[in-house]
Design a protein around this motif. Structure first.
Motif, PDB file in Angstrom:
ATOM      1  N   PRO A  54       0.789  -1.241   0.000  1.00 13.85           N
ATOM      2  CA  PRO A  54       0.000   0.000   0.000  1.00 13.85           C
ATOM      3  C   PRO A  54       0.814   1.280   0.000  1.00 13.85           C
ATOM      4  O   PRO A  54       0.248   2.353  -0.242  1.00 13.85           O
ATOM      5  CB  PRO A  54      -0.828  -0.107   1.289  1.00 13.85           C
ATOM      6  CG  PRO A  54      -0.813  -1.549   1.657  1.00 13.85           C
ATOM      7  CD  PRO A  54       0.503  -2.058   1.185  1.00 13.85           C
ATOM      8  N   TRP A  55       2.100   1.214   0.280  1.00 11.58           N
ATOM      9  CA  TRP A  55       2.905   2.425   0.320  1.00 11.58           C
ATOM     10  C   TRP A  55       3.427   2.851  -1.049  1.00 11.58           C
ATOM     11  O   TRP A  55       3.957   3.951  -1.192  1.00 11.58           O
ATOM     12  CB  TRP A  55       4.066   2.251   1.289  1.00 11.58           C
ATOM     13  CG  TRP A  55       5.025   1.142   0.939  1.00 11.58           C
ATOM     14  CD1 TRP A  55       6.139   1.221   0.162  1.00 11.58           C
ATOM     15  CD2 TRP A  55       4.944  -0.224   1.373  1.00 11.58           C
ATOM     16  NE1 TRP A  55       6.770  -0.001   0.074  1.00 11.58           N
ATOM     17  CE2 TRP A  55       6.058  -0.900   0.816  1.00 11.58           C
ATOM     18  CE3 TRP A  55       4.060  -0.935   2.180  1.00 11.58           C
ATOM     19  CZ2 TRP A  55       6.288  -2.262   1.041  1.00 11.58           C
ATOM     20  CZ3 TRP A  55       4.305  -2.280   2.405  1.00 11.58           C
ATOM     21  CH2 TRP A  55       5.395  -2.931   1.844  1.00 11.58           C
ATOM     22  N   LEU A  56       3.284   2.002  -2.059  1.00 11.09           N
ATOM     23  CA  LEU A  56       3.769   2.334  -3.399  1.00 11.09           C
ATOM     24  C   LEU A  56       2.719   3.118  -4.167  1.00 11.09           C
ATOM     25  O   LEU A  56       1.510   2.948  -3.963  1.00 11.09           O
ATOM     26  CB  LEU A  56       4.124   1.065  -4.168  1.00 11.09           C
ATOM     27  CG  LEU A  56       5.230   0.192  -3.584  1.00 11.09           C
ATOM     28  CD1 LEU A  56       5.422  -1.056  -4.442  1.00 11.09           C
ATOM     29  CD2 LEU A  56       6.531   0.969  -3.468  1.00 11.09           C
ATOM     30  N   ASN A  57       3.158   3.978  -5.071  1.00 14.81           N
ATOM     31  CA  ASN A  57       2.227   4.747  -5.880  1.00 14.81           C
ATOM     32  C   ASN A  57       1.492   3.878  -6.890  1.00 14.81           C
ATOM     33  O   ASN A  57       0.290   4.036  -7.115  1.00 14.81           O
ATOM     34  CB  ASN A  57       2.960   5.879  -6.608  1.00 14.81           C
ATOM     35  CG  ASN A  57       3.426   6.974  -5.667  1.00 14.81           C
ATOM     36  OD1 ASN A  57       2.760   7.266  -4.669  1.00 14.81           O
ATOM     37  ND2 ASN A  57       4.569   7.577  -5.957  1.00 14.81           N
ATOM     38  N   ALA A  58       2.225   2.964  -7.533  1.00 12.52           N
ATOM     39  CA  ALA A  58       1.622   2.095  -8.536  1.00 12.52           C
ATOM     40  C   ALA A  58       1.328   0.730  -7.920  1.00 12.52           C
ATOM     41  O   ALA A  58       2.159   0.194  -7.193  1.00 12.52           O
ATOM     42  CB  ALA A  58       2.567   1.937  -9.728  1.00 12.52           C
ATOM     43  N   PRO A  59       0.158   0.158  -8.168  1.00 16.34           N
ATOM     44  CA  PRO A  59      -0.154  -1.177  -7.660  1.00 16.34           C
ATOM     45  C   PRO A  59       0.892  -2.187  -8.129  1.00 16.34           C
ATOM     46  O   PRO A  59       1.177  -2.282  -9.318  1.00 16.34           O
ATOM     47  CB  PRO A  59      -1.527  -1.478  -8.258  1.00 16.34           C
ATOM     48  CG  PRO A  59      -2.114  -0.148  -8.581  1.00 16.34           C
ATOM     49  CD  PRO A  59      -0.962   0.723  -8.963  1.00 16.34           C
ATOM     50  N   GLN A  60       1.468  -2.931  -7.171  1.00 14.98           N
ATOM     51  CA  GLN A  60       2.578  -3.814  -7.495  1.00 14.98           C
ATOM     52  C   GLN A  60       2.645  -4.906  -6.430  1.00 14.98           C
ATOM     53  O   GLN A  60       3.375  -4.776  -5.455  1.00 14.98           O
ATOM     54  CB  GLN A  60       3.871  -2.987  -7.513  1.00 14.98           C
ATOM     55  CG  GLN A  60       4.973  -3.541  -8.351  1.00 14.98           C
ATOM     56  CD  GLN A  60       6.160  -2.599  -8.329  1.00 14.98           C
ATOM     57  OE1 GLN A  60       7.273  -3.025  -8.159  1.00 14.98           O
ATOM     58  NE2 GLN A  60       5.921  -1.305  -8.454  1.00 14.98           N
ATOM     59  N   PRO A  61       1.878  -5.964  -6.585  1.00 18.81           N
ATOM     60  CA  PRO A  61       1.822  -6.985  -5.537  1.00 18.81           C
ATOM     61  C   PRO A  61       3.176  -7.650  -5.300  1.00 18.81           C
ATOM     62  O   PRO A  61       4.032  -7.720  -6.182  1.00 18.81           O
ATOM     63  CB  PRO A  61       0.817  -8.005  -6.092  1.00 18.81           C
ATOM     64  CG  PRO A  61       0.059  -7.273  -7.140  1.00 18.81           C
ATOM     65  CD  PRO A  61       0.997  -6.268  -7.717  1.00 18.81           C
ATOM     66  N   LEU A  62       3.337  -8.152  -4.080  1.00 21.66           N
ATOM     67  CA  LEU A  62       4.526  -8.894  -3.677  1.00 21.66           C
ATOM     68  C   LEU A  62       4.159 -10.363  -3.469  1.00 21.66           C
ATOM     69  O   LEU A  62       3.159 -10.670  -2.818  1.00 21.66           O
ATOM     70  CB  LEU A  62       5.085  -8.330  -2.371  1.00 21.66           C
ATOM     71  CG  LEU A  62       6.150  -9.178  -1.662  1.00 21.66           C
ATOM     72  CD1 LEU A  62       7.474  -9.136  -2.434  1.00 21.66           C
ATOM     73  CD2 LEU A  62       6.352  -8.721  -0.227  1.00 21.66           C
ATOM     74  N   ILE A  63       4.993 -11.248  -4.026  1.00 25.20           N
ATOM     75  CA  ILE A  63       4.862 -12.670  -3.741  1.00 25.20           C
ATOM     76  C   ILE A  63       6.062 -13.076  -2.904  1.00 25.20           C
ATOM     77  O   ILE A  63       7.191 -13.095  -3.396  1.00 25.20           O
ATOM     78  CB  ILE A  63       4.798 -13.528  -5.025  1.00 25.20           C
ATOM     79  CG1 ILE A  63       3.555 -13.188  -5.845  1.00 25.20           C
ATOM     80  CG2 ILE A  63       4.754 -15.006  -4.668  1.00 25.20           C
ATOM     81  CD1 ILE A  63       3.744 -12.076  -6.811  1.00 25.20           C
ATOM     82  N   PRO A  64       5.878 -13.351  -1.603  1.00 21.59           N
ATOM     83  CA  PRO A  64       6.990 -13.808  -0.769  1.00 21.59           C
ATOM     84  C   PRO A  64       7.489 -15.164  -1.266  1.00 21.59           C
ATOM     85  O   PRO A  64       6.698 -16.053  -1.610  1.00 21.59           O
ATOM     86  CB  PRO A  64       6.380 -13.915   0.633  1.00 21.59           C
ATOM     87  CG  PRO A  64       5.200 -12.983   0.598  1.00 21.59           C
ATOM     88  CD  PRO A  64       4.669 -13.110  -0.793  1.00 21.59           C
ATOM     89  N   MET A  65       8.809 -15.332  -1.263  1.00 26.27           N
ATOM     90  CA  MET A  65       9.444 -16.520  -1.817  1.00 26.27           C
ATOM     91  C   MET A  65      10.411 -17.139  -0.802  1.00 26.27           C
ATOM     92  O   MET A  65      10.848 -16.489   0.148  1.00 26.27           O
ATOM     93  CB  MET A  65      10.225 -16.156  -3.088  1.00 26.27           C
ATOM     94  CG  MET A  65       9.453 -15.309  -4.101  1.00 26.27           C
ATOM     95  SD  MET A  65       8.177 -16.197  -4.991  1.00 26.27           S
ATOM     96  CE  MET A  65       9.140 -16.982  -6.292  1.00 26.27           C
ATOM     97  N   THR A  66      10.758 -18.404  -1.054  1.00 22.95           N
ATOM     98  CA  THR A  66      11.844 -19.055  -0.322  1.00 22.95           C
ATOM     99  C   THR A  66      12.803 -19.675  -1.322  1.00 22.95           C
ATOM    100  O   THR A  66      12.454 -19.935  -2.469  1.00 22.95           O
ATOM    101  CB  THR A  66      11.346 -20.143   0.644  1.00 22.95           C
ATOM    102  OG1 THR A  66      10.396 -20.971  -0.028  1.00 22.95           O
ATOM    103  CG2 THR A  66      10.698 -19.543   1.859  1.00 22.95           C
TER     104      THR A  66
END
Length: 438
Positions: free
Chosen positions: A81-93
């Motif tokens: 939510p802090w980014l200007n452009a929508p950009q989802p994060l996928i956590p990885m291992t």
């Protein structure tokens, strides 16, 4: 959330210092993530706090700086939510080419500990209380934050002040909205004892998910603070004369029928609870490095400053390192109060739960619970300084029982390099290294 609709997405894993390391990739990568479309050098999870390779690390030149394969953890995707452009994060291992887990990945270390509980048909439920400080870092010296309402710099603590909370209402509202969007179960938010210091509690849930959410929450707080014109830090001691930031971790254990194995129907708790407490106490001195992983961490660990410095336990006593809170017996739990806010959540969870399991496996018996002020007692101490913490961690048989040898080696090399580098930086400038990295 249809990831292919986004021009770009982010993928990231957690390094040994708790920082996100990853890439920004096209949205159409989403369909290929499970098959290992994203690769990174294994050494990336073992860089130091400055982002530099570890000198003489076997992960770099000795092995050709080989790639690992990133795969989704299942905790995601999440919006940022802090980014200007929508950009989802996928956590990885991180995994090796042959599909085996990379033992230098902190999340895998926690998974391995939790598998020991699962082998008993047990599930660990955990929650965290996270303290952070809002600051002004616009100059050459770190300063207390200005009130968004008055524009004046805060100059006094406002413990549980609703008026001060009103001053930061826009930020706190965005925090709750961000947590809801990211699926982070934020509960209470309070003004703490430090100037500009807040505490947010996250609800009890499965321990792996709780660690994931703690990691994501720290990123959310830092990002939202910047959007509101100040900075947020989880540094253990942002200001020498002020309160430090801690991270308390609560946990209980459910059996296969959903019963709390710490509950004996009364306030004392079961023998299993006491064995887990004994394991946690035994693990504190050698695990100090994970509870206080940075140079600044040891500014917090001083007697009488609301940060435990001795290994002791008690019922309903906040001066003790291990507290057994009151309340309904069905909710009986252990509160581990040692860690600073600057920790890696996966490693902190792993060593706490691993030590507790060692106590249960060995049927350890703790000393009698203390009463009164723990700082007035002669207690087994945590490591008093960073060098001692590194040495104890490396040599500990208990740590070797909890964490994989590769991770221990990598972390020790990382911390020795950081100790050397930080010794060349004046104490008053440490904040420039740690403000946003921890």
């Amino acid at each position: 959330m249809e990831l292919s609709d986004y021009p770009t997405i982010r993928v990231a894993a957690c390094d040994l210092n708790g920082q996100m390391r990853g890439k920004r990739v096209p949205g159409d990568y989403a369909a290929k993530l499970d098959s290992g479309a994203v690769r990174m050098p294994l050494s990336v999870l073992n860089v130091d706090i400055f982002g530099a390779d570890i000198e003489n690390s076997p992960l770099v030149f000795e092995t050709g700086d080989a790639d690992g394969v990133l795969r989704p953890t299942g905790r995601g995707p999440v919006p940022l939510p802090w980014l200007n452009a929508p950009q989802p994060l996928i956590p990885m291992t991180m995994y090796h080419e042959d599909g085996t887990p990379f033992d230098g990945d902190p999340r895998h270390a926690l998974e391995a500990v939790l598998e020991r509980y699962a082998a008993r048909d047990w599930q660990v439920m955990a929650a965290t209380e996270l303290e952070f400080t809002l600051v002004d870092d616009s100059g050459d010296a770190l300063k207390h934050v200005r009130s968004p309402r008055s524009g004046r710099r805060l100059d006094a603590p406002g413990i549980l002040s609703m008026s001060q909370m009103d001053s930061f209402d826009d930020f706190l509202t965005a925090l709750y909205e961000g947590c809801a969007a990211m699926g982070i179960p934020a509960q209470t938010a309070t003004i703490e004892a430090g100037i500009g210091q807040f505490e947010v509690t996250l609800d009890h849930q499965d321990a792996l998910r709780a660690a994931d959410d703690t990691w994501l929450f720290k990123a959310l707080i830092k990002g939202l603070a910047r959007r509101h014109g100040f900075a947020a830090t989880f540094m253990a001691k942002p200001f020498d004369e002020d309160a430090g930031n801690g991270m308390h971790m609560h946990f209980s254990v459910l059996d296969g029928d959903g019963r709390n194995v710490f509950d004996d129907g009364g306030p004392a708790g079961t023998d299993t609870l006491r064995a887990a407490v004994a394991g946690c106490l035994a693990g504190m001195p050698p695990a100090t490095l994970l509870f206080a992983p940075h140079a600044n961490s040891y500014d917090r660990l001083v007697p009488g400053a609301h940060a435990p410095t001795g290994a002791a336990w008690a019922y309903e006593n906040r001066t003790a390192a291990i507290r057994i809170p009151g309340g309904p017996p069905a909710a009986r739990r252990i509160e581990h109060r040692v860690a600073g806010g600057d920790i890696n959540p996966y490693l902190s969870f792993a060593v706490i739960l691993g030590a507790a399991m060692a106590g249960i496996e060995d049927a350890m018996t703790p000393p009698a619970p203390i009463t009164g002020n723990a700082y007035d007692l002669n207690l087994p101490g945590l490591a008093a300084d960073w060098q001692t913490a590194i040495d104890r961690f490396e040599a500990s048989e208990l740590i070797a029982r909890i964490l994989p040898s590769g991770l221990i080696r990598n972390l020790v090399m990382t911390k020795r390099q950081e100790l050397s580098d930080m010794s060349a930086i004046p104490h008053e400038a440490w904040w420039k290294t740690y403000l946003e990295t921890v």
